[in-house]
Write a protein that holds these residues in place. Structure first.
Motif, short mmCIF file in Angstrom:
data_model
loop_
_atom_site.label_atom_id
_atom_site.label_comp_id
_atom_site.label_asym_id
_atom_site.label_seq_id
_atom_site.Cartn_x
_atom_site.Cartn_y
_atom_site.Cartn_z
N ILE A 166 0.84 -1.25 0.10
CA ILE A 166 -0.13 -0.08 -0.02
C ILE A 166 0.99 1.18 0.02
CG2 ILE A 166 -1.70 1.23 1.26
CD1 ILE A 166 -2.69 -1.46 2.29
N GLN A 167 1.25 1.83 -1.08
CA GLN A 167 2.01 2.99 -1.33
C GLN A 167 1.28 4.39 -1.09
OE1 GLN A 167 5.06 1.96 -1.63
NE2 GLN A 167 5.71 3.89 -1.46
N ARG A 168 1.57 4.88 0.09
CA ARG A 168 0.99 6.15 0.20
C ARG A 168 2.13 7.32 -0.03
NH1 ARG A 168 -3.74 7.17 3.03
NH2 ARG A 168 -4.65 5.30 3.57
N SER A 169 3.19 6.69 0.51
CA SER A 169 4.47 7.86 0.34
C SER A 169 5.18 8.07 -1.02
CB SER A 169 5.37 7.60 1.56
OG SER A 169 5.83 6.55 1.41
N PRO A 170 5.57 8.72 -1.41
CA PRO A 170 6.42 8.85 -2.73
C PRO A 170 7.41 7.77 -2.83
CG PRO A 170 6.33 11.05 -1.75
CD PRO A 170 5.91 10.17 -0.73
N ARG A 215 0.73 -7.62 -5.26
CA ARG A 215 -0.33 -6.18 -5.74
C ARG A 215 -0.02 -5.08 -5.08
NH1 ARG A 215 -0.84 -9.22 -9.28
NH2 ARG A 215 -2.55 -10.50 -10.05
N TRP A 216 0.06 -4.10 -5.93
CA TRP A 216 0.37 -2.55 -5.50
C TRP A 216 -0.74 -1.97 -5.42
CZ3 TRP A 216 5.23 -0.75 -4.31
CH2 TRP A 216 6.40 -1.63 -4.50
N ILE A 217 -0.98 -1.28 -4.14
CA ILE A 217 -2.36 -0.18 -4.17
C ILE A 217 -1.87 1.51 -3.98
CG2 ILE A 217 -4.22 0.57 -2.84
CD1 ILE A 217 -4.36 -2.55 -2.29
N GLY A 218 -2.39 2.23 -4.98
CA GLY A 218 -1.79 3.66 -4.64
C GLY A 218 -3.04 4.41 -4.59
N PHE A 219 -2.84 5.71 -4.61
CA PHE A 219 -4.09 6.61 -4.29
C PHE A 219 -4.17 7.73 -5.33
CE2 PHE A 219 -2.78 4.48 -0.51
CZ PHE A 219 -3.99 4.10 -0.03
N HIS A 220 -5.43 7.85 -5.71
CA HIS A 220 -6.01 9.03 -6.87
C HIS A 220 -6.62 10.00 -6.00
CE1 HIS A 220 -6.61 10.88 -10.41
NE2 HIS A 220 -7.87 9.78 -10.91
N PRO A 221 -5.95 11.04 -6.25
CA PRO A 221 -6.70 12.40 -5.75
C PRO A 221 -8.08 12.85 -5.87
CG PRO A 221 -4.92 13.01 -7.09
CD PRO A 221 -4.81 11.64 -6.84
N LEU A 227 -4.86 11.06 -14.88
CA LEU A 227 -3.95 10.68 -13.85
C LEU A 227 -2.77 11.11 -13.85
CD1 LEU A 227 -3.39 8.77 -11.14
CD2 LEU A 227 -2.95 7.02 -12.83
N LYS A 228 -2.26 11.85 -13.00
CA LYS A 228 -0.69 12.34 -12.83
C LYS A 228 -0.10 11.08 -12.39
CE LYS A 228 2.56 15.97 -11.43
NZ LYS A 228 2.39 17.06 -10.46
N LEU A 229 0.99 10.80 -13.30
CA LEU A 229 1.93 9.70 -12.73
C LEU A 229 3.10 10.26 -11.80
CD1 LEU A 229 2.16 7.88 -16.25
CD2 LEU A 229 0.73 7.44 -14.19
N GLN A 230 3.01 9.76 -10.68
CA GLN A 230 3.96 9.83 -9.75
C GLN A 230 5.16 9.17 -9.60
OE1 GLN A 230 2.01 11.45 -6.27
NE2 GLN A 230 1.14 13.40 -7.31
N GLY A 231 6.28 9.01 -9.75
CA GLY A 231 7.45 8.06 -9.29
C GLY A 231 7.30 6.77 -9.93
N TRP A 232 6.96 5.94 -8.91
CA TRP A 232 6.82 4.53 -9.46
C TRP A 232 5.65 4.17 -10.17
CZ3 TRP A 232 2.23 1.65 -7.85
CH2 TRP A 232 1.47 2.37 -7.15
N MET A 233 4.60 4.90 -10.43
CA MET A 233 3.49 4.69 -11.18
C MET A 233 3.70 4.40 -12.51
SD MET A 233 0.48 7.24 -9.57
CE MET A 233 -0.26 7.13 -7.91
N ARG A 234 4.75 5.14 -13.25
CA ARG A 234 4.72 5.10 -14.86
C ARG A 234 5.34 3.70 -15.03
NH1 ARG A 234 5.92 8.51 -19.03
NH2 ARG A 234 5.50 10.23 -17.87
N GLN A 235 6.45 3.30 -14.03
CA GLN A 235 7.24 2.01 -14.23
C GLN A 235 6.13 0.77 -13.95
OE1 GLN A 235 10.27 1.85 -15.17
NE2 GLN A 235 10.03 -0.42 -15.52
N ALA A 236 5.09 1.07 -12.98
CA ALA A 236 4.39 -0.08 -12.69
C ALA A 236 3.30 -0.17 -13.66
CB ALA A 236 3.33 0.41 -11.62
N LEU A 237 2.98 0.93 -14.60
CA LEU A 237 1.91 0.87 -15.84
C LEU A 237 2.75 0.22 -16.84
CD1 LEU A 237 0.02 4.23 -16.02
CD2 LEU A 237 -0.87 1.84 -15.95
N LEU A 238 4.19 0.48 -17.18
CA LEU A 238 4.69 -0.03 -18.22
C LEU A 238 5.06 -1.68 -18.01
CD1 LEU A 238 7.47 2.72 -18.58
CD2 LEU A 238 5.76 1.92 -20.45
N GLN A 239 5.10 -2.02 -16.48
CA GLN A 239 5.49 -3.36 -16.41
C GLN A 239 4.28 -4.06 -16.49
OE1 GLN A 239 9.04 -4.13 -14.20
NE2 GLN A 239 8.27 -5.88 -13.31
N ASN A 240 3.09 -3.66 -15.51
CA ASN A 240 2.20 -4.62 -15.30
C ASN A 240 0.97 -4.36 -16.34
OD1 ASN A 240 3.61 -5.47 -13.19
ND2 ASN A 240 2.67 -4.24 -11.68
#
Length: 242
Positions: free
Chosen positions: A32-36, A57-63, A69-82
């Motif tokens: 559960i990824q709350r922090s950057p 399984r990764w869980i992030g948060f959408h404001p 969606l604004k991709l922050q840090g890990w999100m782009r890599q997760a989208l590309l890979q998963n």
């Protein structure tokens, strides 16, 4: 999860990895990824999981509750890979799929309602892309109307554009295509398409498109995997209906 009859362990450590939740019945870890977090750190953990044969399984948060969606840090890599992101949206879990970049850090996605069974499933089932032409045209219109402050060097975009007697408003619509595979490049997708268009001078073919893409990337000191390049060219020509 507990209400569904699943045993859930909190703050579980397995080898070199620590998970926020561990579901022993399914042998699944949940982060559960709350922090950057950087893309590099996400990739490091993903490599450890792959080496251990571990499903995570990764869980992030959408404001907000929108499809952009604004991709922050890990999100782009997760989208590309998963190929998807699971995000909490107004206290509900949603799966964001089929990302289409429309700015350097923003994507337009298809949002899938997500059940617990779907979230925990080992096999990710296909889900159709839901694409609104009207919404995409609105994104293009707003981009055209804003002042043109390019992140590309002037010699690559602004100068050739004006030397050709063109402006954002006069460029053809096929310069603003919804190309998913541009997500793999750390560039503004519209600026990249304009730069390629200026190289091609409107003459699109598979070989010329590939050469133009590589030329623009080379001038920006960027690289692309051959498999991604092939998919990008195919997608580009399909959107052009060539």
């Amino acid at each position: 999860m507990k209400s569904a009859g699943l045993a859930v362990m909190e703050e579980w450590t397995s080898g070199n990895r620590r998970f926020d939740l561990w579901i022993p019945e399914r042998n699944i870890g949940v982060e559960i990824q709350r922090s950057p977090m950087s893309a590099v750190e996400w990739q490091r953990r993903a490599i450890l999981d792959a080496q251990a044969g571990q499903t995570v399984r990764w869980i992030g948060f959408h404001p907000s509750s929108g499809v952009t969606l604004k991709l922050q840090g890990w999100m782009r890599q997760a989208l590309l890979q998963n190929g998807f992101l699971d995000l909490v949206v107004q206290h509900q879990l949603r799966r964001f799929r089929h990302p289409i970049p429309f700015a350097k850090h923003h994507v337009y996605c298809t949002v899938q309602p997500l059940s617990l069974q779907e979230f925990l499933a080992n096999d990710i089932l296909p889900f159709p892309r839901k694409f609104s032409t009207i919404r995409w045209q609105g994104i293009i219109r707003r981009y055209r109307e804003r002042p043109f402050y390019s992140s590309f060097p002037p010699r690559m975009l602004r100068n050739p554009l004006y030397e050709a007697g063109l402006t954002l408003q006069s460029l053809p619509l096929h310069v603003f295509l919804p190309l998913t595979y541009l997500l793999a490049l750390p560039v503004h997708p519209f600026e990249f398409q304009i730069a390629v268009f200026l190289q091609l001078r409107g003459e699109y073919s598979a070989s010329k498109l590939e050469q133009a893409i590589l030329y623009v990337l080379n001038r920006m000191n960027l690289a692309i995997e051959s498999s991604v390049l092939e998919q990008l060219v195919m997608e580009w020509l399909a959107e052009l209906d060539l």
